[in-house]
Structures are given as C-alpha cells and as structure tokens.
Design a protein around this motif. Structure first.
Motif, PDB file in Angstrom:
ATOM      1  N   MET A  69       0.838  -1.199   0.000  1.00 44.92           N
ATOM      2  CA  MET A  69       0.000   0.000   0.000  1.00 44.92           C
ATOM      3  C   MET A  69       0.869   1.244   0.000  1.00 44.92           C
ATOM      4  SD  MET A  69      -3.102  -0.964   2.589  1.00 44.92           S
ATOM      5  CE  MET A  69      -4.004   0.477   2.057  1.00 44.92           C
ATOM      6  N   ALA A  70       0.383   2.293  -0.631  1.00 49.70           N
ATOM      7  CA  ALA A  70       1.200   3.489  -0.767  1.00 49.70           C
ATOM      8  C   ALA A  70       1.212   4.335   0.493  1.00 49.70           C
ATOM      9  CB  ALA A  70       0.695   4.329  -1.948  1.00 49.70           C
ATOM     10  N   ASP A  71       0.153   4.279   1.296  1.00 43.93           N
ATOM     11  CA  ASP A  71       0.056   5.087   2.506  1.00 43.93           C
ATOM     12  C   ASP A  71      -0.335   4.215   3.688  1.00 43.93           C
ATOM     13  OD1 ASP A  71       0.444   7.790   1.317  1.00 43.93           O
ATOM     14  OD2 ASP A  71      -1.344   7.193   0.188  1.00 43.93           O
ATOM     15  N   ASP A  72      -0.194   4.766   4.901  1.00 46.41           N
ATOM     16  CA  ASP A  72      -0.492   3.981   6.097  1.00 46.41           C
ATOM     17  C   ASP A  72      -1.975   3.671   6.240  1.00 46.41           C
ATOM     18  OD1 ASP A  72       2.033   5.365   8.328  1.00 46.41           O
ATOM     19  OD2 ASP A  72       2.132   3.899   6.715  1.00 46.41           O
ATOM     20  N   THR A  73      -2.838   4.624   5.893  1.00 46.54           N
ATOM     21  CA  THR A  73      -4.278   4.421   6.090  1.00 46.54           C
ATOM     22  C   THR A  73      -5.033   4.824   4.835  1.00 46.54           C
ATOM     23  OG1 THR A  73      -4.471   6.619   7.032  1.00 46.54           O
ATOM     24  CG2 THR A  73      -4.129   4.812   8.570  1.00 46.54           C
ATOM     25  N   PRO A  74      -6.059   4.060   4.460  1.00 45.88           N
ATOM     26  CA  PRO A  74      -6.853   4.426   3.285  1.00 45.88           C
ATOM     27  C   PRO A  74      -7.780   5.587   3.609  1.00 45.88           C
ATOM     28  CG  PRO A  74      -7.743   2.458   4.314  1.00 45.88           C
ATOM     29  CD  PRO A  74      -6.502   2.797   5.067  1.00 45.88           C
ATOM     30  N   PRO A  75      -8.082   6.419   2.609  1.00 48.63           N
ATOM     31  CA  PRO A  75      -9.006   7.527   2.842  1.00 48.63           C
ATOM     32  C   PRO A  75     -10.443   7.030   2.886  1.00 48.63           C
ATOM     33  CG  PRO A  75      -8.386   7.467   0.549  1.00 48.63           C
ATOM     34  CD  PRO A  75      -7.599   6.386   1.232  1.00 48.63           C
ATOM     35  N   ALA A  76     -11.307   7.896   3.281  1.00 55.04           N
ATOM     36  CA  ALA A  76     -12.722   7.539   3.274  1.00 55.04           C
ATOM     37  C   ALA A  76     -13.179   7.264   1.847  1.00 55.04           C
ATOM     38  CB  ALA A  76     -13.553   8.671   3.892  1.00 55.04           C
ATOM     39  N   ASP A 110       8.521  -0.143   3.273  1.00 52.67           N
ATOM     40  CA  ASP A 110       7.727   0.380   2.165  1.00 52.67           C
ATOM     41  C   ASP A 110       7.138  -0.746   1.316  1.00 52.67           C
ATOM     42  OD1 ASP A 110       6.692   2.562   0.726  1.00 52.67           O
ATOM     43  OD2 ASP A 110       8.303   2.434  -0.747  1.00 52.67           O
ATOM     44  N   ILE A 111       7.969  -1.741   1.045  1.00 54.74           N
ATOM     45  CA  ILE A 111       7.508  -2.862   0.210  1.00 54.74           C
ATOM     46  C   ILE A 111       6.509  -3.729   0.967  1.00 54.74           C
ATOM     47  CG2 ILE A 111       8.246  -5.006  -0.909  1.00 54.74           C
ATOM     48  CD1 ILE A 111      10.900  -3.608  -1.564  1.00 54.74           C
ATOM     49  N   ARG A 112       6.784  -4.022   2.211  1.00 51.07           N
ATOM     50  CA  ARG A 112       6.009  -5.018   2.934  1.00 51.07           C
ATOM     51  C   ARG A 112       4.772  -4.460   3.654  1.00 51.07           C
ATOM     52  NH1 ARG A 112       7.347  -8.938   0.203  1.00 51.07           N
ATOM     53  NH2 ARG A 112       8.705 -10.626   0.971  1.00 51.07           N
ATOM     54  N   LYS A 113       4.549  -3.134   3.570  1.00 50.34           N
ATOM     55  CA  LYS A 113       3.338  -2.617   4.205  1.00 50.34           C
ATOM     56  C   LYS A 113       2.081  -3.248   3.604  1.00 50.34           C
ATOM     57  CE  LYS A 113       4.399   1.804   3.836  1.00 50.34           C
ATOM     58  NZ  LYS A 113       4.317   3.283   3.925  1.00 50.34           N
ATOM     59  N   ASP A 114       2.120  -3.478   2.325  1.00 55.24           N
ATOM     60  CA  ASP A 114       0.968  -4.086   1.675  1.00 55.24           C
ATOM     61  C   ASP A 114       0.667  -5.469   2.257  1.00 55.24           C
ATOM     62  OD1 ASP A 114      -0.961  -4.376  -0.711  1.00 55.24           O
ATOM     63  OD2 ASP A 114       0.368  -6.121  -0.912  1.00 55.24           O
ATOM     64  N   SER A 115       1.703  -6.259   2.448  1.00 55.15           N
ATOM     65  CA  SER A 115       1.512  -7.590   3.018  1.00 55.15           C
ATOM     66  C   SER A 115       1.040  -7.490   4.467  1.00 55.15           C
ATOM     67  CB  SER A 115       2.820  -8.379   2.945  1.00 55.15           C
ATOM     68  OG  SER A 115       2.689  -9.641   3.564  1.00 55.15           O
ATOM     69  N   LEU A 116       1.639  -6.565   5.240  1.00 54.25           N
ATOM     70  CA  LEU A 116       1.263  -6.404   6.642  1.00 54.25           C
ATOM     71  C   LEU A 116      -0.214  -6.025   6.782  1.00 54.25           C
ATOM     72  CD1 LEU A 116       2.131  -6.111   9.662  1.00 54.25           C
ATOM     73  CD2 LEU A 116       2.539  -3.690   9.149  1.00 54.25           C
ATOM     74  N   TYR A 117      -0.657  -5.064   5.955  1.00 58.59           N
ATOM     75  CA  TYR A 117      -2.006  -4.544   6.081  1.00 58.59           C
ATOM     76  C   TYR A 117      -3.070  -5.480   5.496  1.00 58.59           C
ATOM     77  CZ  TYR A 117       0.391  -0.052   6.872  1.00 58.59           C
ATOM     78  OH  TYR A 117       1.194   0.941   7.342  1.00 58.59           O
ATOM     79  N   CYS A 118      -2.720  -6.155   4.397  1.00 52.11           N
ATOM     80  CA  CYS A 118      -3.766  -6.781   3.588  1.00 52.11           C
ATOM     81  C   CYS A 118      -3.713  -8.299   3.500  1.00 52.11           C
ATOM     82  CB  CYS A 118      -3.752  -6.191   2.176  1.00 52.11           C
ATOM     83  SG  CYS A 118      -4.050  -4.406   2.162  1.00 52.11           S
ATOM     84  N   ASP A 119      -2.556  -8.911   3.766  1.00 55.01           N
ATOM     85  CA  ASP A 119      -2.513 -10.373   3.715  1.00 55.01           C
ATOM     86  C   ASP A 119      -3.262 -10.966   4.905  1.00 55.01           C
ATOM     87  OD1 ASP A 119      -1.043 -10.408   1.421  1.00 55.01           O
ATOM     88  OD2 ASP A 119       0.873 -10.911   2.370  1.00 55.01           O
ATOM     89  N   ALA A 120      -3.647 -12.218   4.746  1.00 46.70           N
ATOM     90  CA  ALA A 120      -4.301 -12.927   5.855  1.00 46.70           C
ATOM     91  C   ALA A 120      -3.328 -13.090   7.012  1.00 46.70           C
ATOM     92  CB  ALA A 120      -4.790 -14.289   5.375  1.00 46.70           C
ATOM     93  N   ALA A 121      -3.837 -13.134   8.225  1.00 47.30           N
ATOM     94  CA  ALA A 121      -2.997 -13.223   9.416  1.00 47.30           C
ATOM     95  C   ALA A 121      -2.056 -14.413   9.363  1.00 47.30           C
ATOM     96  CB  ALA A 121      -3.870 -13.275  10.667  1.00 47.30           C
ATOM     97  N   GLY A 122      -2.494 -15.512   8.755  1.00 49.79           N
ATOM     98  CA  GLY A 122      -1.664 -16.705   8.720  1.00 49.79           C
ATOM     99  C   GLY A 122      -0.836 -16.836   7.459  1.00 49.79           C
TER     100      GLY A 122
END
Length: 980
Positions: free
Chosen positions: A1-8, A805-817
């Motif tokens: 993801m490009a930013d920490d939090t998605p906008p509304a 920067d690269i792994r934020k997408d995985s942290l935020y969006c991948d399944a916990a397992g």
C-alpha cells in the motif's frame, strides 16, 4: 500500500473496506516530549538500582575499565563536560552491551588554585584577609565550596543519562585519597626521583604560585622590545673589542636588572660595526652578521656588510666567529650602582644562541630563564632571587628596589622607569612598544606569568631510578637506616618490561607511550613530543588548598627523610584527618620519639593538583573501595588538551612508581566550536548551555549530537545543527513506532522458521548480520559517529525507504496466517530486538521507552540486555539479486517522478513500467517497485495503467473488474473474515 491508512470511500462507492485492513496499533507517541519524560525515566532507574543491579548481574563477566578523568569541581557543567561524559557513557554502555562488566565510577578534582581563588574572592568582598584566617578554617571553606559544586555537577551529569556510581564517586579531597596521594609522593622520595632545587619555573605574580605547563595558556600580546649596549672591558682573543659595546635584544626589559652574563654562539659570525650618527655620538657595536641589517633597520641606520667599506653612517670594521669571544667580559649598564651591578658580566658560549631574531647576543638572567639558568649554573653563577612572589623587586635591591610589578605594561614600557634609567646611562640603543608575539598567561587569572627561580620540589625525568635499598647505600646520610619501600601495596609488575631499576622516568614514559593504543593515532606523537622534551616536573605550589608535600627535610643535609615508620604514621594521620593532619603541632608525633623535631624542617608547600589527579589510578583502581575496578585501566578518555595534562601526569606518576602507564589505551576528543567554527567564549556571547538544550530538546537529542559528530576533531554545534539532529531523531523514533505498531499482537506461535522465509526477508537478515559486524567494528575502533551513522542509515534507507515500504501491503492486507506476512512480522521482531539494543547506548531514554512500550515491567530495563542474538545467516545467496533489484527500483522511481509531477499518475501504484532486466519474476518486481505491472523492454519506461484499483489494498490489478472492487487476495481474506 502506498500510505499507512486508506481515505474515506467516495460517496458514490457503496463499500468501505477499512475495517478489514490490519493497520499497525501502538500507544507509543510520535511526539517525543523528552524534556518531560526523561526525568521520570531517571527516577525509575534510581528506584530500580540500575547501576548496582548491572554490577551484580555481571560480576563474573570479563571487565572493561574506563577510568574517569576528574572534572574540576568549580562551576556548572558546560558543553565540553556534556560531550566528554556522553562519550564515556557510550564506551561503558557499548562494552556492557557486548557482555562485559563495565563499571563507571565518576570523580572530581577538588583541590587547587581555582577553588582557593573563589573562596578568596568571597573574603575580599567581606574585607577579610585570608592570611589572618586559621588554615584549618580556610581549608574547610574550600572543601565546602568544592563539595557544593560536586553535588551540582553530579545532578547535571545524571540528567544526561550517564549511568555510574553516583552515590559513591571519588573525590581527590577524600581523606583516603589524600593519604594515597601522600603515599605516592613518598615512593618518589624513596627511589631518589624527588629533589628540591632552585630553578626557573612558570610563576604567576597575581596568584603568587608556581604553575605547571598545563595551567598555562598562550595569547598574542604586544610587548616592549629593547636593544641594550653592554660595554666590553676585557677581550683576550680580540683586544680591539675593548671599549666596544655588545648589544642584546629582549622583549622582557624587567629582566635587565637581574642580568649576570651575556651569551654568544660559538659558530655564529659576528661583526664589529661603527655607527657614526648615534645620539650619543659614534659607537662601535657588536652584533651577528646575519642580523646586522635588521638591527640597523630597527635602530634607524643603513648598513653595509663588507669589511672596511662605509656607506652612510655605518662601517663594518671586523668579522669573526663567536669562539673568538671566549674569555671576554662586559659590564652592566648600571654598574655605577656598585655591589651586584659592579660585578663583571662574562660572555659565555651558548649552543642555544641563534640568528633568528635580535642581535645574536643574549643577555643571561639565571633567575628568569631555563637556558640562562643552565648556562650560568655551569659557569658558577647562581640566581639572586631579586623578584619576589608578587613580581616586585625586593626592597633591598639596588636598582628599582620595591618597585614593579614586572608584568605591568607601564612599568616595562619604553617610557617606563627601566628604559628611562638605561637611556640616562647611555645604554638604550633602541626601544619600541610594538613587538607582537605569543606569551604565556595563567589560565585561571588570565594574567601574564613569568619565569622565576625559586626553591621548588621536582621529580627528575632523567635521573636513574633506584630501589629504596640502593638509595640508602648511595646516600647514607639523611636517609633513615630503617627506610623501606612505600607503605602502599606493592605495584603490579610492569607489563612493558621497562620498569627495571636504573631506567629514567623519561625512558619509562616513552616506552609506555610506544606500548599504548592511541585513538586517534596522532595522539601518540603529540604526547610523545611533549614527554621527550619536557623538563623535570615541578610539583610544589605555594598555596593552602591542596595535599601538602608531607616530607621532613634534614636540616643538616637538605635531604628528605625517608623512613618507613615515619611514612606509615604520616599516611595513617592523613587517612584519619586529611590534609589538616600536616601541622607544626603534629611534628613530634609523626617523627616519633627517636627523632628531634628541631633537626627537621616541615615542608609547607602543597602538591601540584596535576600530581593529585595523576594519582587517581592508585586510589580509585587499586584501593579496593570499588571492588569492581582493577588496574590498569583499559581506557582513559579526555580532551586533546590532556596530552599535556591528565594523560601525562598519570603517565609520569605511574611510570615513576609502577614502571608502566596506568592505561592500555587513550581516546582523545576535540573541542566544541560554535556553528561558525569559532571558539566559544562568554565575551563573544556564543556559548551554548547544555542545561538549556536539555530543557528545550531533551538529553537524547544532545547525546545524538555528541555521538554524530567526528569528536576526534574540533566540531560544531548550533541551532541549525541541532535542528538537523532533531530531525534525525524523529526518523529513528518513527522507525521504532512503526516496529511497535506492526508487531502489535505478535506471539511466538506466529514466528516462522528462517528456512521458510521469502527471499526479501532473508536478504534483510543478511543486511542485519552485516550491520551487526560493522557496529562491533565501530565499537572496537571507538568510532561512535560511524556507529550512529550506520544505525540511522540502516533505519532510513534499508528499513523505512525499502523494506517497510515494500512489505506494508503484506502487513495490512494479507491474511494473518499468510507465510509472507508471518515471515515479515518475524523479521520485524528480530529487528526490534536488535535495533532497541543497538540504539540503547545512544538514545538511553528513548530505547527504554520503546522497550517498556512492548515489554512493560517494573523490574526490567533495556539496559540489562546483551548484544542481540540473531538467527543464523540465511540471505547471503540472494544478496546480489536484491542489490540489483534495489538499483533497478531507484531507476524506476526516478522514471515515475516526472509523471507524478505532471499528475499523470498520483502514486506509483498507477504506473506500468518496462525494465531492461528482471532479477525477479515480473509479479514480484511489481510488488517490490509498488507499481501495477512490470514487463520487459529495451529501456526503462513508465505509463499509466488501465487496471482498476482494489478498494481494499489499493493495488491496480487485472483481476479487479471495477474501481472499489476486490482483487483475488482481498476477496479471499475478506471471505475468511466473514466465515470466521
């Protein structure tokens, strides 16, 4: 993801996926608030007993001993104190982190003139006369003054986060310390290194005491220069010189009333020149040929140098080498005064005479110059002690008796009384008040000092050192038959092998310098040059506040009494009562019933405070009061001025008594300048108060500054510099905040074995292993700015700008397992444990705050931890590939930036790129570059993608049917959440 939090989500979109994203969670604030938080952390450490707990935990570990050089107990902590103690704390903490037992016992230098001077100032304000106050009362006031500043500085240094034995520091004024200093002095007496003699020493007429070189600073001044003519009355080898005048040049006119001889250079070529147009009429003058022209210019006459030729008003009559002046005699210009001034002034051969300046002839005043003293002494000419302690000519002196002071500019000026009398006697050839040069001043009073011959106590640097028994055999008289070695514990055998009897102190010291590690290396040459050329060590001072030279001198022989039983009684008395034990009333008890006090003189001088501090290794490292310490120290660490100060006094004291240096390594730092590179000065208004900095920024910012500069050289501090340091701190703090948030809820069950990690995590582990080695190397080299740079560059470039920067997408969006997410969080846990430990010696408060945010506990501290244990290396095989990826990633980022500026794309996620090489599969490259698509091509190109954006992860992917729809991954994760 490009930013920490998605906008509304826009109103037109019906689904908001934010609740399904795993965002970092932490209470660790981005705003540091260090000035408010740090005192509370200090209080917690105090309750925890952090220092003593570390000693208990590490009692059986290998030791690393940094011996603290004592700051002076006089005034608030300044920026130099702060830098010095932060560096020392960094040494102790890094060695502790490496698993050693690294105690730190702080100390203070408490005796000496600056403290005495301050107490006297208070007396003067109250119109009290120090000499009318009982000595014990005066010393008690000095002791109280010193203790007050010890208490103040102690709290200020503790505020810096310095971890040490603050409840039990060492003080040179402690009775046990004073007793040890006396015992160390006795060792020099017992081995024949101590003697009393009259030699010219640096003397402060204002403070009325001798000074050590380390107590002197040099400043540019403008002085009076004079040329004085001495009539030659005898010249056995050149009779034609009789009636001519030998001309000397000096910038200290006040020494002319104490002149006793003239010096010439045996190989210097001299000329006899007739100057016809002089105020007194024609005069024949003797000067060096090479200086004739400059001399003529100085007195306003043209000069020729050919014998027999004449030009204008000067004729050179003869030329000859200085050896022809042997046996010549002149008379003092004031010879008419009789007595001392009527004595013949012999011309003596002096190897030190040069033609660099002046006339090539030097007037000799053995009372006021080292060369003068030595040459005159060798020719049977003794000092006359005409100038008193205040710089006045003694009252009975035939010329200018009772007048002075000799450092008063008006007194020595070209129109002052000295020049006036010389002018009246027809001896003043030239005088002017315009000679610019460097001149010594007392560092305390800032007043000029003089060389003055007085009876002083010295430690010889070139006399062979004897054993006490050999000394008794050689001297016999004046040394007790029952004299024995020192009452102190026997010294540790010298590791250098250069502590044998018969060595000189200079030889031992030079050998010790060769055996010592110096950081930076140039320190070896600096102290080596000083020791190689230094004179005997003058250790006596004519003041009240200090350790007495506790010796009895036999009135018959003039030699100090060396008696083991007497020495033991003296040391015991000092241990019981401190310096007040040394009194006239105590003489009978100290000498014992077998000796008559009338046969002995009690020395009333005190010791040079550099001897005090030079003994700290003995009463701190060897005393047993701090059992965690040991001798010798692994390291001494001070400013570069201490090559002539504490480094050297400690070296000489230890080499004289133990045969080697008290340290294995010496680390030197430079001085802190203002932002423009100017020396800090209250008069310039450019000083920076570390107490103010801590109130505004916090101690961790000050520590980060101190450990970020190249402290081995002079360095700078200022508002802009501190602003840059604060920004550096903010980035580090943000790194820790991200780690804490990203690791929220991490448990051991989530940890993934390294063998199952993706390449990126294994590559990062490889970088951490490399950093681990580099940081250890930096610690070994005491390269602390390198240490900080490695840490901050890794946090900013390898973590924040790349891995996170690269792994934020995985942290935020991948399944916990998901394996990738588990591997990432496992690697973040490794990073957390490594980074907090590595940062702990630098950011002592922040690292504690970070650790407690994740592992809270009343009985825990990050500072109890050892160097991090890393998982086994697992990424070396992929390092080259990921280096290529990073290089390509930079090129792609640069290619995207113009499209971002032109608003063709809003973020890299909207870009499709072509690349000329593919170190990884294209899908993995797209993830690494944070773009929509990567494909192969002939050049690196960028265009806007036509893919739609996933409403949950914001990636633009081919499987997303419309904006705000979901990609396959997000559908799967959301489905799992719904099912759960």
């Amino acid at each position: 993801m490009a930013d920490d939090t998605p906008p509304a989500a826009p109103a037109s979109e019906t689904k908001d996926w934010r609740d399904t994203v795993f965002l970092p969670k932490t209470d660790f604030p981005m705003k540091a608030g260090l000035p408010q938080k740090e005192p509370a952390i200090l209080e917690r450490w105090q309750k925890l007993g952090l220092y003593q707990r570390l000693r208990e935990q590490r009692a059986d570990r290998p030791k690393f001993i940094l011996h603290d050089g004592p700051p002076y107990a006089n005034g608030d902590m300044h920026i130099g104190h702060a830098l010095n103690h932060i560096l020392k704390d960094m040494v102790v903490r890094t060695q502790t982190l490496l698993g050693k037992n690294a105690p730190y016992v702080p100390g203070w230098d408490c005796h000496g003139l600056p403290i005495e001077w301050k107490v006297e100032e208070e007396y003067r304000k109250k119109k009290r006369n120090k000499d009318e106050v009982p000595a014990e009362e005066f010393r008690a006031e000095c002791r109280a003054y010193a203790q007050g500043w010890v208490n103040t500085q102690r709290e200020q240094l503790k505020r810096l986060g310095i971890n040490g034995d603050w409840d039990k520091p060492y003080l040179t004024m402690d009775f046990a310390a004073e007793a040890t200093i006396v015992a160390e002095l006795m060792k020099f007496a017992e081995t024949g290194q101590l003697y009393r003699g009259a030699k010219p020493v640096m003397w402060s007429p204002v403070e009325k005491t001798a000074l050590a070189e380390a107590e002197v600073e040099y400043e540019d001044v403008v002085s009076t220069q004079i040329d004085v003519a001495f009539e030659i009355v005898e010249a056995p080898l050149l009779p034609e010189l009789v009636g001519a005048h030998a001309v000397i040049w000096t910038t200290t006119p006040w020494t002319i009333p104490v002149n006793q001889a003239l010096a010439y250079g045996p190989e210097v070529e001299y000329v006899l020149a007739r100057f016809d147009d002089m105020a007194e009429g024609p005069r024949t003058l003797l000067v060096a040929r090479d200086l004739l022209e400059s001399f003529g210019a100085r007195i306003g006459h043209p000069v020729v140098v050919k014998i027999g030729d004449a030009a204008g008003t000067v004729t050179v009559l003869a030329a000859f080498t200085g050896d022809k002046l042997a046996g010549a005699v002149a008379r003092h210009p004031m010879h008419a005064l009789g007595d001392f001034f009527a004595r013949p002034r012999p011309l003596l051969a002096g190897a030190f005479v040069t033609t660099d300046a002046g006339t090539g002839l030097v007037h000799m005043a053995p009372d006021h110059g080292e060369d003068d003293f030595a040459l005159c002494k060798a020719n049977g000419i003794e000092p006359v002690f005409a100038v008193d302690a205040a710089g006045m000519y003694r009252a009975d002196w035939a010329w200018l008796g009772g007048q002075g002071s000799v450092i008063n500019k008006k007194f020595v000026a070209s129109d002052g009384p000295i020049c006036a009398d010389l002018r009246e006697a027809g001896a003043l050839v030239a005088a002017s008040d315009d000679f610019k040069h460097s001149y010594p001043h007392s560092w305390r009073s800032k007043a000029k000092v003089i060389f003055r011959c007085t009876p002083q106590w010295f430690i010889a640097v070139d006399k062979p050192i004897q054993s006490p028994s050999r000394l008794r055999e050689g001297l016999g008289e004046g040394v007790s038959a029952d004299a024995a070695v020192s009452t102190s514990p026997p010294p540790t055998p010298p590791a250098s092998g250069r502590g044998e009897e018969g060595d000189t102190l200079r030889n031992r010291a030079m050998a010790a310098i060769a055996a010592t590690r110096f950081v930076p290396e140039k320190g070896r040459n600096r102290i080596g040059a000083m020791v190689e050329g230094r004179p005997d060590w003058v250790i006596s001072r004519q003041r009240a506040w200090g350790v007495p030279i506790a010796l009895f001198v036999d009135r018959r022989t003039g030699l100090p009494l060396v008696d083991a039983q007497v020495n033991a009684r003296i040391v015991a008395a000092f241990r019981e009562s401190g310096v007040d034990a040394w009194s006239e009333a105590a003489m009978p008890a100290l000498l014992g019933p077998e000796r008559d006090p009338a046969d002995y003189e009690r020395v009333t001088d005190i010791l040079d405070v550099w001897f005090d501090s030079g003994c700290t290794h003995a009463f701190v490292l060897e005393s047993g009061r701090w059992p965690e310490l040991s001798w010798p120290a692994d390291l001494y660490l001070e400013g570069s001025d201490q090559h002539r100060g504490w480094f050297q006094s400690s070296l000489l004291e230890s080499c004289g008594t133990r045969g080697r240096a008290p340290y294995d390594a010496v680390l030197t730092h430079g001085f802190t300048m203002d932002a423009k590179g100017m020396k800090m000065s209250k008069s310039l208004g450019n000083t920076i108060n570390p107490l103010d900095l801590m109130r505004d920024y916090g101690a961790d910012i000050l520590r980060l500054w101190a450990l970020s500069v190249d402290f081995t050289e002079d360095h700078r501090i200022g508002k802009e510099i501190l602003a840059g340091v604060a920004d550096q701190y903010r980035k580090l703090r943000n790194t820790f905040r991200y780690l804490l948030g990203a690791l929220d809820g991490f448990e051991e069950a989530e940890r993934l074995p390294v063998g199952e990690w993706p390449e990126l995590e294994r590559y990062m582990l490889h970088l951490v292993h490399a950093l681990d080695k580099q940081l250890k190397t930096a610690i070994e080299a005491f390269d602390f700015n390198g240490y900080v740079r490695l840490l901050t560059d890794f946090a900013n470039e390898d973590l924040s700008a790349f891995f996170f920067d690269i792994r934020k997408d995985s942290l935020y969006c991948d399944a916990a397992g998901d394996v990738k997410r588990r591997a990432y969080r496992t690697m973040l846990d490794v990073l957390f444990h490594a980074m907090t430990r590595w940062a702990a010696p630098v950011l002592v408060f922040t690292a504690e705050e970070v650790w407690q945010a994740r592992f809270p506990g009343e009985d825990t501290s990050v500072h109890f931890l050892d160097w991090p244990e890393l998982p086994a290396e697992a990424g070396e095989d992929v390092s080259a590939r990921w280096l290529a990826v990073r290089g390509l990633r930079e090129r792609v980022t640069e290619a995207i930036e113009p499209l971002r500026r032109e608003k063709v794309v809003r973020s890299s996620l909207e870009a499709e790129v072509t690349v000329t090489e593919a170190p990884l599969p294209e899908a993995e490259l797209a993830e690494a570059f944070i773009v929509a698509k990567v494909s192969a091509g002939d050049t690196v190109t960028v265009s806007r993608t036509d893919y739609h954006k996933c409403g949950r992860c914001w990636r633009l992917l081919p499987e997303v049917a419309e904006d705000n729809g979901l990609c396959a991954r997000c559908e799967s994760v959301v489905g799992e959440e719904v099912a759960a």
